[in-house]
Design a protein around this motif. Sequence first.
Motif, mmCIF file in Angstrom:
data_model
loop_
_atom_site.group_PDB
_atom_site.id
_atom_site.type_symbol
_atom_site.label_atom_id
_atom_site.label_comp_id
_atom_site.label_asym_id
_atom_site.label_seq_id
_atom_site.Cartn_x
_atom_site.Cartn_y
_atom_site.Cartn_z
ATOM 1 N N GLY A 80 2.942 -71.915 14.182
ATOM 2 C CA GLY A 80 2.420 -72.794 13.124
ATOM 3 C C GLY A 80 1.281 -73.612 13.662
ATOM 4 O O GLY A 80 1.358 -74.150 14.760
ATOM 5 N N CYS A 81 0.253 -73.671 12.891
ATOM 6 C CA CYS A 81 -0.957 -74.318 13.369
ATOM 7 C C CYS A 81 -0.867 -75.818 13.148
ATOM 8 O O CYS A 81 -0.688 -76.301 12.028
ATOM 9 C CB CYS A 81 -2.161 -73.758 12.643
ATOM 10 N N VAL A 87 -3.237 -77.799 13.350
ATOM 11 C CA VAL A 87 -4.401 -78.234 12.587
ATOM 12 C C VAL A 87 -4.039 -78.317 11.101
ATOM 13 O O VAL A 87 -4.341 -79.300 10.423
ATOM 14 C CB VAL A 87 -5.583 -77.263 12.793
ATOM 15 N N ALA A 88 -3.364 -77.283 10.627
ATOM 16 C CA ALA A 88 -2.963 -77.267 9.225
ATOM 17 C C ALA A 88 -1.925 -78.354 8.951
ATOM 18 O O ALA A 88 -1.973 -79.034 7.931
ATOM 19 C CB ALA A 88 -2.395 -75.909 8.848
ATOM 20 N N ALA A 121 -3.707 -81.370 8.453
ATOM 21 C CA ALA A 121 -4.397 -81.381 7.170
ATOM 22 C C ALA A 121 -3.433 -81.737 6.042
ATOM 23 O O ALA A 121 -3.785 -82.434 5.096
ATOM 24 C CB ALA A 121 -5.039 -80.027 6.893
ATOM 25 N N TYR A 122 -2.187 -81.271 6.163
ATOM 26 C CA TYR A 122 -1.225 -81.485 5.089
ATOM 27 C C TYR A 122 -0.511 -82.818 5.174
ATOM 28 O O TYR A 122 0.257 -83.167 4.297
ATOM 29 C CB TYR A 122 -0.219 -80.334 5.031
ATOM 30 N N ASN A 123 -0.730 -83.539 6.240
ATOM 31 C CA ASN A 123 -0.115 -84.853 6.353
ATOM 32 C C ASN A 123 -1.189 -85.931 6.435
ATOM 33 O O ASN A 123 -0.952 -87.012 6.960
ATOM 34 C CB ASN A 123 0.799 -84.914 7.571
ATOM 35 N N GLU A 124 -2.337 -85.555 5.907
ATOM 36 C CA GLU A 124 -3.522 -86.422 5.864
ATOM 37 C C GLU A 124 -3.290 -87.896 6.167
ATOM 38 O O GLU A 124 -3.687 -88.412 7.197
ATOM 39 C CB GLU A 124 -4.140 -86.333 4.467
ATOM 40 N N ARG A 125 -2.656 -88.562 5.200
ATOM 41 C CA ARG A 125 -2.559 -90.014 5.233
ATOM 42 C C ARG A 125 -1.604 -90.524 6.301
ATOM 43 O O ARG A 125 -1.697 -91.673 6.720
ATOM 44 C CB ARG A 125 -2.113 -90.545 3.876
ATOM 45 N N ALA A 126 -0.670 -89.651 6.702
ATOM 46 C CA ALA A 126 0.305 -90.085 7.693
ATOM 47 C C ALA A 126 -0.363 -90.263 9.063
ATOM 48 O O ALA A 126 0.086 -91.050 9.881
ATOM 49 C CB ALA A 126 1.449 -89.095 7.776
ATOM 50 N N ASN A 165 -9.295 -82.949 14.446
ATOM 51 C CA ASN A 165 -9.043 -81.789 13.623
ATOM 52 C C ASN A 165 -10.350 -81.216 13.074
ATOM 53 O O ASN A 165 -10.628 -80.013 13.212
ATOM 54 C CB ASN A 165 -8.164 -82.290 12.466
ATOM 55 N N GLU A 166 -11.154 -82.063 12.480
ATOM 56 C CA GLU A 166 -12.417 -81.643 11.869
ATOM 57 C C GLU A 166 -13.355 -81.055 12.934
ATOM 58 O O GLU A 166 -13.970 -80.008 12.715
ATOM 59 C CB GLU A 166 -13.071 -82.854 11.194
ATOM 60 N N MET A 201 -12.358 -77.520 13.918
ATOM 61 C CA MET A 201 -12.751 -76.567 12.867
ATOM 62 C C MET A 201 -14.233 -76.230 12.969
ATOM 63 O O MET A 201 -14.628 -75.064 12.894
ATOM 64 C CB MET A 201 -12.469 -77.173 11.485
ATOM 65 N N GLU A 250 -4.954 -69.346 9.105
ATOM 66 C CA GLU A 250 -4.155 -70.449 8.555
ATOM 67 C C GLU A 250 -3.277 -69.974 7.399
ATOM 68 O O GLU A 250 -2.084 -70.262 7.343
ATOM 69 C CB GLU A 250 -5.061 -71.585 8.055
ATOM 70 N N GLY A 251 -3.905 -69.257 6.477
ATOM 71 C CA GLY A 251 -3.169 -68.748 5.321
ATOM 72 C C GLY A 251 -2.100 -67.755 5.744
ATOM 73 O O GLY A 251 -1.012 -67.726 5.173
#
Lengths: 205, 205
Positions: free
Chosen positions: A107-108, A110-111, A114-119, A128-129, A132, A170-171
């Motif tokens: 599991g990446c 980075v993703a 991305a999915y826990n942005e605000r945390a 992260n950016e 990429m 990622e997908g």
Amino acid sequence: MAKANETRTRLLDIAADAVLAKGFEATSIDEIVAGAHITKSGFFYHFPDKNALALALLQRYIDAEDQLFDDIFGRARELTDDPLQAMLVGLKMLAEVLEDIPNGHPGCLVAAAAYNERAFNRDVRKLNENAMLRWRFFFRKMFDDVAAFSPPRDPVNLDDLADMLLAVVEGGIVLSKSLSDPEATGRQVRMFRSYVKLLFQPQAH
Amino acid sequence: MAKANETRTRLLDIAADAVLAKGFEATSIDEIVAGAHITKSGFFYHFPDKNALALALLQRYIDAEDQLFDDIFGRARELTDDPLQAMLVGLKMLAEVLEDIPNGHPGCLVAAAAYNERAFNRDVRKLNENAMLRWRFFFRKMFDDVAAFSPPRDPVNLDDLADMLLAVVEGGIVLSKSLSDPEATGRQVRMFRSYVKLLFQPQAH
DNA sequence: AATTCGCTGTACCGCAAGTACAGTTTTTCC
DNA sequence: GGAAAAACTGTACTTGCGGTACAGCGAATT
């Protein structure tokens, strides 16, 4: 000095396993320190807070991915002078590596970031950016070489093409996790390879 | 009966906004009930625990995506009889829809579920898996039709091809979030469209 | 020999997820 | 219109987690 780094590394090893197994939020500091046989105070000696742990984990993960891409596509370049062939060889090797990881790609991170942005805080998101953008640049350069030899048969933006490899990886990881199919990620890289082949390979008449 | 559903829907609306803005774990029950003007006891009357909320949110999200795919590719089928053209038209419309969402796609809850594996229970993960399999089947059927008319120019597994669309959407969302680029997801769908075109379109000599 | 490093131990705070359960209003159904 | 069920409210409490504060202590460094 050596001892501190040793403990820190042990904390990161244990944290990485736990985070990839059940997510960052679900991994408690208490369980990490229990696994590392130190106390909670000891943890906060090494990391000011949990965000600093996330940052260190992400940095390690990104470094490892950088190394993997360098190794694979560096080796591919050694094997052939043709830029398109080098790309295709590299992609096949990447697919094989991804398929050979037992239980699939862990599991990446980075993703996950991305999915826990605000945390996470700004440092984590910026790291992260940057990763990429660096990966985009890496593959973009390779595609520039490919396109110079054999022009693409469909007008595509090469940055988007480079991004597409990141996107299918990622997908593919999301697919493999959702479907409990460890080889899904590798197969998606093979699909991308098929696209690159059709896009650049001189026409067989 | 009507009132209970009304409150439940209001809770889900508020929760969906908060979750997409800052993640599931970072959204507290207290803030949801404050927004809905009920008490914590009221929340637990509607949902036994936070996992049940996740399940309901995921179900709503999946239903909406189902509807979107049905609408778009149903409309594409109306516009042309050629299966390949229908696919290409549908993909272009999908790309446009994804690009037109202000601030980018809010983020796929399916992926969020995949990345928080252990934090969610078996029901959530099963719902997730079933949605993926249904979407694969949906696109697989369309690619079967396409391949019947015009055989692919590279031997690919059509399930993998269907999965690839899901992968570029999921991966595109990760890209768009990481790079703060709202249109990245739509561009990735356009790349996939280019692949489909090269793969199936009869050769121009 | 003194100091810094790498921790331990204890005690505490605030917040969030629940639990328990009694009481109250609102709606539904006969 | 009255009983019953549904849809909540209110209070009080428990557990777990992230984090703070700070005193102390043994081993390594200088």
